[in-house]
Design an enzyme around this catalytic site. Structure first.
Site, PDB file in Angstrom:
ATOM      1  CG  HIS A   1      76.016 -45.426  65.720  1.00 14.77           C
ATOM      2  ND1 HIS A   1      77.152 -45.125  64.987  1.00 14.77           N
ATOM      3  CD2 HIS A   1      75.034 -44.611  65.234  1.00 14.77           C
ATOM      4  CE1 HIS A   1      76.875 -44.164  64.116  1.00 14.77           C
ATOM      5  NE2 HIS A   1      75.601 -43.829  64.245  1.00 14.77           N
TER       6      HIS A   1
ATOM      7  CB  CYS B   1      81.526 -49.323  62.483  1.00 10.15           C
ATOM      8  SG  CYS B   1      81.103 -49.068  64.168  1.00 10.15           S
TER       9      CYS B   1
END
Ligand code: ARG
Length: 275
Positions: A168, A261
């Site tokens: 990511h 996150c």
């Protein structure tokens, strides 16, 4: 959304967090997390954010959705709108209906991307200034980033991610303010590195600290919250006028996540100048 006059962040308690499947190289069912330590670490992050003046909103955890704790992936928040995630892996697709209900109840207008596009929310889409940087290939599609840019009327720079460990964009890139960002150079191809070099103050992160998810940091004004064990970056942050706050998050590294996150900024990232 009701008045957001303080930095506002969405988190989800880790009641059902666990390593139940393997969708990135950090996850191994043979290395499970310790639920008690996970809770302590999650609370540690929560409490640092509260101390920094953040209004933390909580979403209800759901049994059977172990990665719901990673609220960064719920969607991309833009003003009072949210572009919901469309997860690549079926293991996470069950999260979106819950995210959608949460955002709608909170007063956001929600949008889904066209069904053929994969998009993993603020995990892969980050504003630095008025430009949206979009990580693609591993999870999100480059065309999802272009679709978003058209909707928001902003410049989009797609960045190809070349190392599955940094799957990511928020694992290898972190805008701090409109001119400053952290990045891990080896996670990008040459073209992406050239594109990133347009950011005036680009702070490279050492490989050892990148592997401790140093780039996966939460920015609150001039404060930066990150995992422990990143002394080089802490020193660099101080040199650039930021105050680092480290808090242990290794239980979440087992799922391929860390501070950033576990959070989703609801009132706009510090580094963003939204068009
Ligand atoms: N296990 C999760 C996954 O692989 C971790 C998500 C981390 N989130 C992030 N924004 N980088 O999808």
């Amino acid at each position: 959304m009701d008045e957001l006059n303080r930095p506002t962040i969405l988190m989800c308690p880790p009641d059902f967090y666990g390593i139940e499947y393997e969708i990135n190289p950090w996850m191994s069912r043979s290395t499970p997390n310790d639920p008690a330590r996970s809770r302590v670490q999650w609370l540690g992050l929560h409490d640092v954010l509260v101390t920094l003046g953040v209004d933390v909103r909580l979403m209800e955890p759901v049994k059977g959705l172990p990665d719901l704790v990673f609220t960064a992936n719920a969607g991309l928040v833009w003003k009072d709108k949210v572009f919901l995630a469309s997860f690549r892996h079926s293991a996470r697709q069950g999260e979106t209906p819950w995210d959608e209900v949460w955002f709608q109840t909170a007063g956001f207008e929600t949008f889904l991307l066209p069904s053929q596009l994969n998009f993993e929310g603020a995990g892969d889409a980050l504003f630095c200034g008025d430009t949206l940087y979009g990580g693609y290939l591993v999870r999100s599609d480059a065309s999802a980033m272009q679709w978003l840019g058209t909707r928001m009327g902003c410049r989009v720079i797609p960045l190809q991610l070349v190392d599955d460990h940094f799957y990511h964009l928020d694992t290898c890139f972190c805008p701090l303010d409109a001119q400053t960002a952290l990045y891990f150079p080896a996670a990008f191809d040459d073209y992406a590195r050239r594109a990133l070099s347009q950011i005036p103050n680009l702070i490279p992160v050492h490989p050892d600290e990148a592997s401790r998810f140093a780039c996966n940091a939460v920015v609150v004004g001039r404060h930066v919250v990150l995992n422990t064990g990143c002394p080089r970056l802490e020193a660099d942050l101080s040199l650039h006028g930021f105050t680092p706050h480290s808090t242990p998050l290794d239980e979440f590294l087992k799922a391929g996540g860390s501070a950033k996150c576990l959070t989703l900024r609801l009132d706009g990232e510090e580094a963003a100048i939204w068009p």
